[in-house]
Design an enzyme around this catalytic site. Structure first.
Site, PDB file in Angstrom:
ATOM      1  N   HIS A  44       5.175 -30.172 -44.356  1.00 28.05           N
ATOM      2  CA  HIS A  44       4.447 -30.653 -43.129  1.00 28.05           C
ATOM      3  C   HIS A  44       4.875 -30.195 -42.379  1.00 28.05           C
ATOM      4  O   HIS A  44       4.092 -30.063 -41.784  1.00 28.05           O
ATOM      5  CB  HIS A  44       3.359 -32.062 -44.009  1.00 28.05           C
ATOM      6  CG  HIS A  44       3.341 -32.510 -44.749  1.00 28.05           C
ATOM      7  ND1 HIS A  44       1.838 -32.145 -44.664  1.00 28.05           N
ATOM      8  CD2 HIS A  44       3.684 -33.178 -45.774  1.00 28.05           C
ATOM      9  CE1 HIS A  44       0.665 -32.742 -45.688  1.00 28.05           C
ATOM     10  NE2 HIS A  44       2.003 -33.263 -46.737  1.00 28.05           N
ATOM     11  N   LYS A  48      -5.236 -37.918 -31.796  1.00 29.66           N
ATOM     12  CA  LYS A  48      -4.265 -38.135 -32.678  1.00 29.66           C
ATOM     13  C   LYS A  48      -2.614 -38.479 -32.103  1.00 29.66           C
ATOM     14  O   LYS A  48      -2.988 -39.017 -31.595  1.00 29.66           O
ATOM     15  CB  LYS A  48      -3.770 -36.331 -32.795  1.00 29.66           C
ATOM     16  CG  LYS A  48      -3.637 -36.231 -31.531  1.00 29.66           C
ATOM     17  CD  LYS A  48      -3.468 -33.716 -31.607  1.00 29.66           C
ATOM     18  CE  LYS A  48      -4.443 -33.816 -31.773  1.00 29.66           C
ATOM     19  NZ  LYS A  48      -4.768 -32.208 -32.958  1.00 29.66           N
ATOM     20  N   ARG A  49      -1.103 -38.699 -33.258  1.00 32.18           N
ATOM     21  CA  ARG A  49      -0.741 -39.094 -32.783  1.00 32.18           C
ATOM     22  C   ARG A  49      -0.563 -38.756 -31.742  1.00 32.18           C
ATOM     23  O   ARG A  49      -0.203 -37.123 -31.690  1.00 32.18           O
ATOM     24  CB  ARG A  49       0.046 -38.468 -34.336  1.00 32.18           C
ATOM     25  CG  ARG A  49       1.748 -39.271 -34.433  1.00 32.18           C
ATOM     26  CD  ARG A  49       2.330 -39.686 -34.928  1.00 32.18           C
ATOM     27  NE  ARG A  49       2.929 -37.736 -35.745  1.00 32.18           N
ATOM     28  CZ  ARG A  49       3.619 -37.067 -35.477  1.00 32.18           C
ATOM     29  NH1 ARG A  49       4.522 -37.391 -34.369  1.00 32.18           N
ATOM     30  NH2 ARG A  49       3.802 -36.154 -36.035  1.00 32.18           N
ATOM     31  N   LYS A  93       2.343 -32.064 -29.771  1.00 34.99           N
ATOM     32  CA  LYS A  93       0.398 -31.917 -29.982  1.00 34.99           C
ATOM     33  C   LYS A  93      -0.170 -31.724 -28.106  1.00 34.99           C
ATOM     34  O   LYS A  93      -0.695 -31.306 -27.733  1.00 34.99           O
ATOM     35  CB  LYS A  93       0.561 -32.825 -30.510  1.00 34.99           C
ATOM     36  CG  LYS A  93       0.774 -33.218 -31.618  1.00 34.99           C
ATOM     37  CD  LYS A  93       0.216 -34.504 -32.375  1.00 34.99           C
ATOM     38  CE  LYS A  93       0.564 -35.127 -33.564  1.00 34.99           C
ATOM     39  NZ  LYS A  93      -0.342 -33.601 -34.889  1.00 34.99           N
ATOM     40  N   THR A 112      -5.341 -32.195 -39.326  1.00 39.01           N
ATOM     41  CA  THR A 112      -7.061 -31.961 -40.359  1.00 39.01           C
ATOM     42  C   THR A 112      -7.933 -33.231 -39.734  1.00 39.01           C
ATOM     43  O   THR A 112      -8.835 -32.726 -39.975  1.00 39.01           O
ATOM     44  CB  THR A 112      -6.118 -33.293 -41.731  1.00 39.01           C
ATOM     45  OG1 THR A 112      -5.250 -34.528 -41.073  1.00 39.01           O
ATOM     46  CG2 THR A 112      -5.699 -32.278 -42.572  1.00 39.01           C
ATOM     47  N   LYS A 145     -12.172 -32.418 -39.672  1.00 42.58           N
ATOM     48  CA  LYS A 145     -12.999 -33.804 -39.415  1.00 42.58           C
ATOM     49  C   LYS A 145     -14.257 -33.326 -38.188  1.00 42.58           C
ATOM     50  O   LYS A 145     -14.613 -33.377 -38.034  1.00 42.58           O
ATOM     51  CB  LYS A 145     -12.031 -35.422 -39.408  1.00 42.58           C
ATOM     52  CG  LYS A 145     -11.372 -35.082 -40.345  1.00 42.58           C
ATOM     53  CD  LYS A 145     -10.168 -36.235 -39.937  1.00 42.58           C
ATOM     54  CE  LYS A 145      -9.085 -36.631 -40.989  1.00 42.58           C
ATOM     55  NZ  LYS A 145      -8.431 -36.963 -40.659  1.00 42.58           N
TER      56      LYS A 145
END
Length: 811
Positions: free
Chosen positions: A355, A543-544, A549, A651, A655
């Site tokens: 992942h 998000k996390r 990120k 993901t 969404k």
């Protein structure tokens, strides 16, 4: 599929209240009504689960067993009611009983079985396996306290235990006849007799794995997937001798040690005790699961010789990779197979999804820790490693350094990714870019040895939950134009492209978005006590929280926007509501400081009268699936701004896209494929590509201060962050980590490098938002092309190309 009437469902709810709670409707609490509704639906699911198992036994087909340390399933009541076509009847029954369905749905706590995209993906795949006719089983741990509940106190994240089982246990069916024993620690006695090895595991600590089955419904089908969750229990409830001698703590010590395995999702591993517990969790999961699958298979077929023909064990990331040596142990020690026969079965049964390329994904464990907790497994790992290194010698003769880097055991570490590759028949990445990076960079040598193993399956999301359930108004609008076939066949969303010139549809699309914004704004007012401008862009990063990120890139730009508005009070600006929702890992100091920074910026911006109607900053506490279901439909701009080459897929981007948000992002992960799907004119791309980012990082010559010195807006924003905000908090540590240091030593995720490009992309966002007809058209294009990112497509690709199982789904 059965049909359900309002009166029939109402009668069943009343019956459950009486039999399980000794209450009539008038006396029942809302939680009891929720529990009664859940029991009604669980009964229907249980019947289907039995049907599914009987069908499998009759047909003798191949089963897929999906192993993951997380399954972030979200609330179950509404989702199962929708899939079973019971939602209308349930809502009508509740109305007759005097309840609002949404109030009853809200009684359910989010299950604490995951913390991010990994677990949400696993849950989406279970939904799709059930829907498209695959006989699928998920396996994980029944975490008692699950992922932490996030609380913000004085601007700082505080972690609190989750109480999800208070409402979540109702969905789980205990299976006490399938309890398995997992052996931790001890020693191994090796006995050679007549050239055959017999091993005896002694002085171990037994831990019971108690299974709880959670039925996962498919949409409009009798097929049900089963999520089996293991709870750790001690076989000894109490040490009576210690208790009678007054050693009350010692009397329950073994119980506490055993049961700690399933207490909390992902304990902190920045200390030995945390590492030890996490390793025990991983072995506990795979040992109980492998024993369970083998026992069920042997009970049906009488042998394990055909195990690989009938079973696929899919490991979601490296966390369950110990299933490889555990299966070897069962086949050799309990079934008496030789090494070669056992290895053939194992290596044809296990498939591996990678992942990320970050270190936590490519996890390693100290050999002495593995030896201490699982001595027999360590013996098997050593043998796998020795045979593999002999194979490597044929490929790279004399290249000791390369062989050492590829070994499963080296430098006092057990390397789980190397184990997963060697012991699996398939290795896949989760986006086209990510799979290329695996083959060309991360696992280049392994790809050279095993090219046929490597594949790509781009991630997907559960369309039913993220569109139909989370955004019912949009679903109805789409269905009014193209029918509802897209619910089962998401590719039909492409037909929407034919309506790009339909001005009425575009206005209706904007009206749906407005009402979704109103719902989120009401939540913000209730929980944050802030009123937001509904005419502003709802700009969302949910998000996390992790450095790669780049939430930091976003918040620096927010400070820049604040300065621009303060310095240009009479200039017309596009109003913004910038929304953050994320949890920081408890041991990630910089991530927690980034949240604190967000809150400091919000504290100053939201109280400045000059910002009224122009800029608001919102941090939504305790990000979870049910909150995401509120956020995604309301979002207009989706922030997917990771440094290129670090996000395997994502993901959240899918969404947001499915609900019509436009993406601002780098060419990273699935953003690449989203861009290809919608066209570069319908997405806001900025920043370096993956190759440039990798080359710059590898050069060691990247100097963040150069960008600080040459970009006045960036400099002003960072200087402001360094000196702090009106809450009295300073952030010299964050700025220092970005720019105070030599080349290659700071700003590891190259925030400063991409800052100017990000700002230009945000200017394009502003320009397009001023033209609502164009914005709405772009939104429609994104929705129309989101079908390819449905989990049904992903799972069908797994079924056809990796698992080799039949599915009813065509893509």
């Amino acid at each position: 599929m059965a049909t359900y009437s309002k009166n029939g469902v109402k009668k069943e709810i009343i019956g459950k209240l009486r039999r399980h709670f000794s209450r009539d409707v008038a006396e029942a609490t809302r939680e009891q009504v929720y529990q009664a509704c859940a029991l009604v639906i669980r009964d229907a699911l249980t019947d289907r689960m039995i049907y599914t198992q009987n069908e499998l036994n009759e047909q003798g087909g191949r089963q897929v067993h999906y192993l993951c340390m997380e399954f972030l399933v979200g609330r179950s009541l509404r989702s199962n009611a929708f899939n079973l076509s019971m939602q209308e009847a349930l809502e009508g029954a509740l109305a007759d009983l005097g309840y609002e369905a949404q109030d009853i749905f809200a009684e359910e706590e989010d299950p604490g079985l995951g913390n991010g995209g990994l677990g949400r993906l696993a849950a989406c795949y279970m939904d799709s396996m059930a829907t498209i006719g695959i006989h699928g089983n998920g396996y994980s741990i029944r975490y008692e306290n699950g992922n932490f509940r996030q609380k913000i106190e004085n601007g700082v994240q505080v972690e609190l235990p989750s109480s999800w089982l208070d409402t979540g246990a109702v969905w789980q069916i205990s299976a006490m006849d399938d309890v398995r024993e997992v052996r931790i620690g001890g020693a191994v006695n090796s006995i050679w007799q007549d050239g055959k090895l017999t091993v005896e595991h002694v002085e171990y600590t037994p831990v019971l794995a108690v299974p709880y089955d959670m039925p996962i419904s498919g949409y409009h089908t009798d097929n049900v997937a089963r999520l089996r969750l293991w709870q750790a229990k001690s076989p000894i409830a109490l040490d009576m001798q210690a208790f009678s001698q007054g050693d009350y703590l010692g009397a329950v010590e073994k119980v506490a040690m055993a049961e700690s395995i399933s207490k909390v999702l992902y304990p902190e591993d920045n200390h030995l005790a945390g590492q030890s517990l996490r390793l025990k969790q991983q072995y506990f999961l795979v040992s109980a699961t492998a024993q369970d699958i083998c026992a069920r298979h042997k009970a049906h077929y009488g042998t394990l010789e055909n195990f690989a023909e009938k079973n696929v064990l899919h490991i979601n990331d490296t966390h369950p990779a110990l299933v490889i040596p555990e299966l070897m142990r069962i086949l050799m020690d309990e079934e008496g197979m030789g090494w070669d026969g056992a290895w053939h079965i194992v290596s044809q049964s296990v498939a591996y999804t990678n992942h990320t390329v970050t270190p936590e994904s490519l996890e390693c464990w100290p050999t002495d820790l593995v030896q201490a907790h699982m001595p027999r497994i360590m013996m098997i790992l050593a043998e796998i490693n020795e045979r593999y290194c002999q194979e490597l010698w044929n490929y790279f003769p004399g290249d000791f350094e390369r062989i050492s880097s590829l070994a499963i055991i080296a430098d006092g570490q057990v390397r789980m990714a190397n184990l997963a590759i060697v012991g699996s028949f398939s290795v896949n990445g989760v986006s086209a870019l990510h799979s290329d990076i695996l083959k060309e960079r991360v696992f280049a040598d392994q790809y050279h040895i095993y090219p046929a193993k490597f594949r790509n399956v781009t991630n997907g999301i559960a369309l039913r939950r993220w569109l139909c359930e989370a955004n019912p108004e949009l679903t109805s609008l789409i269905a009014s134009k193209i029918g509802n076939g897209f619910i089962s066949h998401p590719s039909e969303l492409q037909v929407l492209r034919n309506f790009g010139g339909d001005a009425v549809l575009l206005r209706d699309l904007a009206a749906v978005k407005r009402r979704n914004k109103e719902r989120l704004a009401a939540y913000i007012k209730e929980h944050n006590h802030i009123e937001v401008n509904l005419d502003s862009i709802f700009d969302v990063q949910a998000k996390r929280l992790h450095g790669y990120k780049r939430q930091l890139l976003n918040i620096i730009h927010v400070v820049d926007m604040y300065h621009f508005i303060k310095n240009n009070p009479h200039v017309s600006v596009v109003p913004r509501t910038v929304i953050f929702a994320s949890k920081a890992s408890p041991n990630d100091t910089m991530a927690k400081r980034t949240i604190q920074l967000m809150l400091s910026v919000a504290h100053q911006v939201n109280r400045d009268p000059d910002m009224e109607g122009k800029l608001k900053i919102i941090f939504l506490e305790d990000y979870r699936v049910s909150l995401a279901e509120l956020i995604m439909p309301a979002a207009e701009l989706s922030e997917q701004i990771s440094v290129a080459g670090r996000e395997a897929s994502g993901t959240g981007n899918m969404k947001f896209m499915m609900s019509g948000a436009l993406t601002i992002g780098t060419m990273d992960g699935a953003n690449v494929e989203i861009c290809q799907a919608v066209g570069s004119e319908n997405i806001f791309i900025f920043g370096m590509g993956a190759e440039e980012a990798q080359s710059l990082a590898a050069s060691g010559e990247y100097y963040a201060r150069d960008y600080y010195n040459t970009n006045p807006a960036l400099k002003e924003a960072l200087d402001h962050i360094r000196r702090g905000f009106d809450d009295g908090e300073e952030y010299n540590d964050i700025v220092s980590a970005l720019i105070d240091g030599g080349p290659g030593k700071t700003d590891h995720f190259m925030v400063c490098r991409d800052y100017e490009s990000y700002g230009l992309a945000q200017e394009r966002v502003d320009q397009m938002y001023r033209r609502p007809e164009n914005w709405n058209y772009m939104s429609l294009v994104n929705i129309a092309n989101s079908g390819r990112f449905a989990a049904d497509r992903s799972v069908a690709e797994y079924a056809q190309n990796i698992w080799r199982v039949h599915t009813s789904f065509a893509y």
